[in-house]
Design an enzyme around this catalytic site. Structure first.
Site, PDB file in Angstrom:
ATOM      1  N   PHE B 225       0.854  -1.189   0.000  1.00  0.00           N
ATOM      2  CA  PHE B 225       0.000   0.000   0.000  1.00  0.00           C
ATOM      3  C   PHE B 225       0.887   1.235   0.000  1.00  0.00           C
ATOM      4  CE2 PHE B 225      -2.357   3.563   1.573  1.00  0.00           C
ATOM      5  CZ  PHE B 225      -3.609   3.413   1.007  1.00  0.00           C
ATOM      6  N   ASP B 331       9.143   3.259   1.811  1.00  0.00           N
ATOM      7  CA  ASP B 331       7.915   3.941   2.238  1.00  0.00           C
ATOM      8  C   ASP B 331       7.726   3.690   3.733  1.00  0.00           C
ATOM      9  OD1 ASP B 331       5.307   4.565   2.944  1.00  0.00           O
ATOM     10  OD2 ASP B 331       4.429   3.843   1.069  1.00  0.00           O
ATOM     11  N   LYS B 362       2.002  10.344   8.466  1.00  0.00           N
ATOM     12  CA  LYS B 362       1.314   9.800   9.654  1.00  0.00           C
ATOM     13  C   LYS B 362       1.860  10.362  10.971  1.00  0.00           C
ATOM     14  CE  LYS B 362      -0.723   5.583   7.798  1.00  0.00           C
ATOM     15  NZ  LYS B 362      -2.123   5.425   8.152  1.00  0.00           N
ATOM     16  N   THR B 387       2.242  24.684  -4.931  1.00  0.00           N
ATOM     17  CA  THR B 387       2.039  25.938  -4.199  1.00  0.00           C
ATOM     18  C   THR B 387       2.530  25.836  -2.764  1.00  0.00           C
ATOM     19  OG1 THR B 387       0.135  26.567  -5.540  1.00  0.00           O
ATOM     20  CG2 THR B 387       0.336  27.631  -3.395  1.00  0.00           C
TER      21      THR B 387
END
Lengths: 504, 504
Positions: B225, B331, B362, B387
Site C-alpha cells: 500500500f 515507504d 502519519k 504551491t
C-alpha cells in the site's frame, strides 16, 4: 497620495528608498481623490512599501545559502519574514517591505498576520484540531458536521451541498477525477447496486482492464493547469517544465479559446474561437480513443497565462457535457474565494444547471471538492478514502476566513476595487503603448493580468519599486491581490507599474 | 491490576460497565507485577476505559446522521470527542472512553491532548505558521532552514540529509516517484547539463513519448500500500476496493515474500521465499515491458496485513537495485517514527548503503521524502514544485513531537513495551489455539499483528471491552499503539483480547 502614504509608512518603518516610492506628480494627482475616500479594513499594516536593500539583501543571501544545503532553493522568489509581514505587505529579513499582489501564489485571502485569524489560531478548537489530528473518514470529530456547515459548506456553490475534503489543489482535483471514474463505471455496470465481478476485482490488482485500468479519460484544455501529481498532471497542459519525463495517461486535450482582448472589441472572432473550441470538445467526447467521463476546466486559466472565456462558452460546455453524460468539474483552486468579485468565479456564468463538482484550495487554506448528486458518492465505502482526508485545523481557518469575508463584505470590495484598478490600468496601457498588452479581467474583480514584452525583467524590477508581483504563462503579469486590497493599495501598485515601464 | 486501574478510572470518569473491564483473576495476577513497576509518562490520561453505551451510542447516532447529510460516513468507525480524549484514550460523545491501539490509523504519536503539543500549538511560531501559510518553494520563511534542521531533518535517516516536504503519504510517495523518473531520464540523456529537445518539450504537452509519457515504471510489491492518488495507487496492491475503476499505469509488481510465523521456526522456507522474491524482482527489472526506474517497498507491509521480511531480504533488495541502477524508495509512512522500536523501521536492516529515498507521513503529522544524493535534485527548478509544498504548522508540530520522543526516550520505550506485549501475546496464543494466529512483529516494538478467524467481529467486539483496534489485509488484527503505550496499557489490552476470544 501614494507618496504621502509612503512617507507616513517611512515613519513607522524607519527608512525608505526614494526611488521606490516617490511618484510622478501626475500619479499623485490622479490617485489622490479615491484613495482619500477609502478607509482601511485593518489598521495594522504599514502605509507603504519600504526598500532598504537589493532583494535578496545580505541577510537573506546568507539564510538562502544555509537553506539550500537541505532544501532546493532554485525556485525561491523571496525569503520571507512572516512575523514582520502584515496585511497586504510582505517583509524580508533585510527590512524590505513590499506591497504583495502575488500573495503566496494567490493563496493569502485576508492579509498576513490578520488579527482575526490570530484569534482563531489561539482558540481551543484550533488547538484541539492541531494536536489531535483525526483520520476524518474513520474517526471524525463529533463537531465535524458543524465545522463543515459553518465553514466550507456555508460557501458551497449553488446546487452542491456535499464535500469531500482534501489537502491541496492537486489531490482535490484527483479525488474529483476518481469520483468521476467511479460514477461512470457504475452507470456502465447498470447502477450502484451492481456488484463487482471476480474478473474486475482480479484485474484491479494487476492494473489491467476491465477494472484495474481504464478505457475512460478526463478531458482538459490546452494551457490548463490542474496540479502536479500523476493524475492531475495528466490534465495539466501549461508548460513543459511541469510535465517533462513524468508518466502521463493518454487523456485528451481540447483547444481553449484563446481570445483577443479587450473582449468587447473582438466579440465576433472570439465567439467564433469559442464555437470552434466547443466543436472540438464534442468531437473529443464522441471520438477520442479514450473517451472522457469528465471535463475539467478553470473559469480563468491562471497558470496558463490568465486566459478568459465568456459565460456563453461555459454555458455551452455545460450543455455539451450534460448532453453526452459527461461530468463537468470546475477547478476553482485559483479563481475561488472572492478574487473575481464573486465568491466562485463560475457564478459569473449564470448557469441554470450547476457544475457536477467544484474543486477548491489556495485562499480556502484547505481543499476538496463540492458535489451535489448523491450518485457521486461511490457505491461502496472505502473507495474514496485516505488517512487524513484533509485537516480540521485548516478547515477551521477557512471558517474564520469566511466569517471575515462576510463581515467586511470583501467579495464586493474586490469587485469594486477591481473595477477601479482595471480602469486605471486601461489608462496606463494607453499612455504606454506596448507595455501593458492584452489587459484582461474586466469585471472580474482584481483577477487582472496583462502581457509584458519583457515580463521576467518586469517582475524582477517590481521588487525594487516596492511591489511583489507574479507572472504566468509565457508573458503574463498576473495580479493576485488579497481580498483586503483597497483603492489606496491599487494606487501604490499603479505608481510602481508606471515606474517600471519608465525605468527601462 | 487492570481491574484496580479501571476502578480508579471510574472515579474520574463517573461510571464503568463491569463487563468491559473486570478481568479474570488469572489476568490480574499475571499482569500486576510489571504494571506496578511502571510510571506514566503523563498523568493526564484516565487510568482505564469506560464503557457507558453501545458504540455508537444515542448521541453519536444522532450526530452521525447529521454528518451524513453532507459527508460520507460509511467508513466511519467511531465518532470521536477529541476534547475528552487524552493520552492513549479515545472518547466518544456518549461518554465512552477506549484504550486506543489504532491511533488514527497509526498516526497519533504521543497521545491525545498532549500538553507539550498544546504548548507548541499556543506558541507564536505555530500561530505564525498557521495564519501566514507560505508557498514554501517561492517564499520560504527565513527560519525554514532552522525549522527543518531542528525537526524533520534532525531525525533524517542515516545518509539522507535533504528533504522535499509534502502534505500526506500519497503525495510524499508521488513526489519521490517523480524525482526517480527525472533522475533516470537525466542519466539517459547524459547528465544534468543536457538540455531538453524541442521534440521532448512538445511531446510533454501531449502526454506522449518521448518525454510526455514514459517507458519507465515504478515497481512495487503485491499486497503493498503506497497511497490512493493516481501514481501512488498504481503501486498500491492491497485490496480491489482501493483500486477498482481508477486508471492505473502499466507498472509491475513482484511477489512480496509471504513468510510463515513465527519467523525463527520457519527460517529455511522463509529464506527460500525471499530468494524467490528477489529473483522475481531482478527478472522484472531486466525484462518487464516498462522497466522500473525505482522500486518502492514498505519495511512492513501494513495495510496489506502486516507482512514482514528479513533484514537479509532488504539487504538483497538494496544490492539488486544498486546493481541495476534502480532507485530504492522505502515507504515509511506507517512504519516510521518509532513504532517498530527504531525511529525508522529500515534501521533494523543494518544497510551499509542507505535507501535512495525514504518517505514519511502519519506520526510525523507532516510528510515528504528524504534523500541524500545531489543527483536527486532535478536538473532544473520548478520541476518538483507546487504551491504549498507542505505545511510549516505541521512541520513545527513534528518538531515538538521529536523533542518529546527524545526527552522521554520513547523509541526505546516502544521497543521494551513491544517485547513485553509480544511475550504476553505468545502466551495468549498458546492458551487459545486458533485465536491469535501468525503472531508477528517480534523485536519490532509494538508494531505487532496476528490473524483472527473472525477478524471483523473481533474488532467490533473489542470496543465493548474498552479497546479500539484496527484491522488490515484479509484477517489481520493490527496493533498500532502510540509511543507512550506502557506495560500498564498492554495489560489492559491483553485482558480485553482475552475477553474477546472467551466471549464467543
Amino acid at each position: 497620495m501614494a507618496a504621502r502614504v509612503a512617507l507616513r509608512g517611512s515613519a513607522i518603518l524607519r527608512t525608505i528608498r526614494p526611488a521606490a516610492c516617490s511618484l510622478p506628480r501626475e500619479s499623485r494627482r490622479q490617485f489622490s481623490f479615491s484613495a482619500a475616500n477609502m478607509s482601511s479594513f485593518y489598521s495594522w499594516e504599514p502605509e507603504g512599501p519600504t526598500i532598504k536593500t537589493q532583494i535578496p539583501g545580505p541577510k537573506a543571501k546568507a539564510q538562502i545559502a544555509e537553506l539550500d544545503e537541505v532544501f532546493d532553493t532554485r525556485s525561491l522568489n523571496m525569503l520571507t519574514d512572516y512575523e514582520k509581514s502584515s496585511g497586504n505587505y510582505i517583509a524580508d529579513p533585510d527590512g524590505n517591505v513590499l506591497l504583495d499582489v502575488y500573495a503566496q501564489i494567490a493563496s493569502i485571502p485576508i492579509g498576513y498576520n490578520n488579527p482575526v485569524l490570530r484569534k482563531a489560531a489561539q482558540g481551543d478548537e484550533m488547538i484541539n484540531g492541531l494536536i489531535n489530528r483525526p483520520a476524518l473518514g474513520n474517526f471524525p470529530p463529533n463537531d465535524w458536521a458543524n465545522v463543515l456547515k459553518t465553514g466550507i459548506l456555508k460557501v458551497a456553490p449553488k446546487g452542491l451541498n456535499q464535500v469531500f475534503t482534501a489537502m491541496a489543489g492537486s489531490d482535490a482535483n484527483e479525488t474529483a477525477y476518481k469520483a468521476a471514474f467511479m460514477w461512470r463505471r457504475q452507470h456502465e455496470r447498470g447502477g450502484h447496486h451492481v456488484e463487482f465481478t471476480e474478473a474486475e476485482m482480479a484485474s484491479a490488482m494487476r492494473n489491467e482492464l476491465p477494472a484495474g485500468s481504464s478505457e475512460l479519460s478526463i478531458m482538459s484544455f490546452k494551457t490548463a493547469f490542474h496540479g502536479r501529481l500523476f493524475g492531475s498532471l495528466s490534465t495539466t497542459r501549461s508548460k513543459p517544465i511541469h510535465k517533462l519525463d513524468i508518466p502521463a495517461f493518454d487523456w485528451p486535450q481540447a483547444t481553449f479559446p484563446l481570445l483577443k482582448y479587450p473582449l468587447d472589441q473582438h466579440a465576433e472572432e472570439n465567439a467564433a474561437a469559442e464555437a470552434a473550441s466547443l466543436k472540438e470538445v464534442e468531437d473529443i467526447i464522441l471520438n477520442y480513443r479514450v473517451p472522457p467521463c469528465a471535463v475539467v476546466v478553470e473559469p480563468i486559466q491562471s497558470e496558463g497565462g490568465d486566459n478568459h472565456a465568456s459565460p456563453a462558452f461555459f454555458q455551452g460546455l455545460r450543455a455539451l457535457t450534460r448532453k453526452h453524460n459527461v461530468l463537468l468539474i470546475v477547478d476553482e483552486v485559483q479563481t475561488g474565494v472572492g478574487a473575481t468579485g464573486k465568491f466562485w468565479a463560475h457564478e459569473h456564468w449564470n448557469l441554470q444547471d450547476p457544475p457536477d463538482m467544484v474543486t477548491f484550495s489556495k485562499k480556502a487554506q484547505t481543499a476538496g471538492y463540492y458535489f451535489g448528486s448523491p450518485e457521486l458518492r461511490p457505491n461502496k465505502p472505502y473507495r474514496q478514502f485516505n488517512t487524513w482526508m484533509g485537516d480540521p485545523a485548516r478547515a477551521l481557518l477557512f471558517r474564520a476566513i469566511v466569517g471575515e469575508i462576510e463581515r467586511l463584505d470583501l467579495v464586493n470590495n474586490t469587485a469594486r476595487v477591481g473595477d477601479y484598478l482595471y480602469g486605471k490600468l486601461e489608462a496606463l496601457a494607453q499612455k504606454y503603448p506596448g507595455q501593458f498588452e492584452n489587459l484582461r479581467g474586466k469585471g472580474m474583480g482584481t483577477f487582472i493580468a496583462f502581457d509584458s514584452p519583457r515580463r521576467d525583467e518586469f517582475l524582477a524590477r517590481a521588487k525594487g519599486f516596492g511591489v511583489n508581483i507574479g507572472g504566468s504563462g509565457q508573458s503574463a503579469v498576473r495580479l493576485r491581490p488579497m481580498l483586503i486590497f483597497e483603492e489606496k493599495h491599487a494606487d501604490i501598485l499603479l505608481a510602481a507599474l508606471e515606474k517600471i515601464v519608465t525605468s527601462w
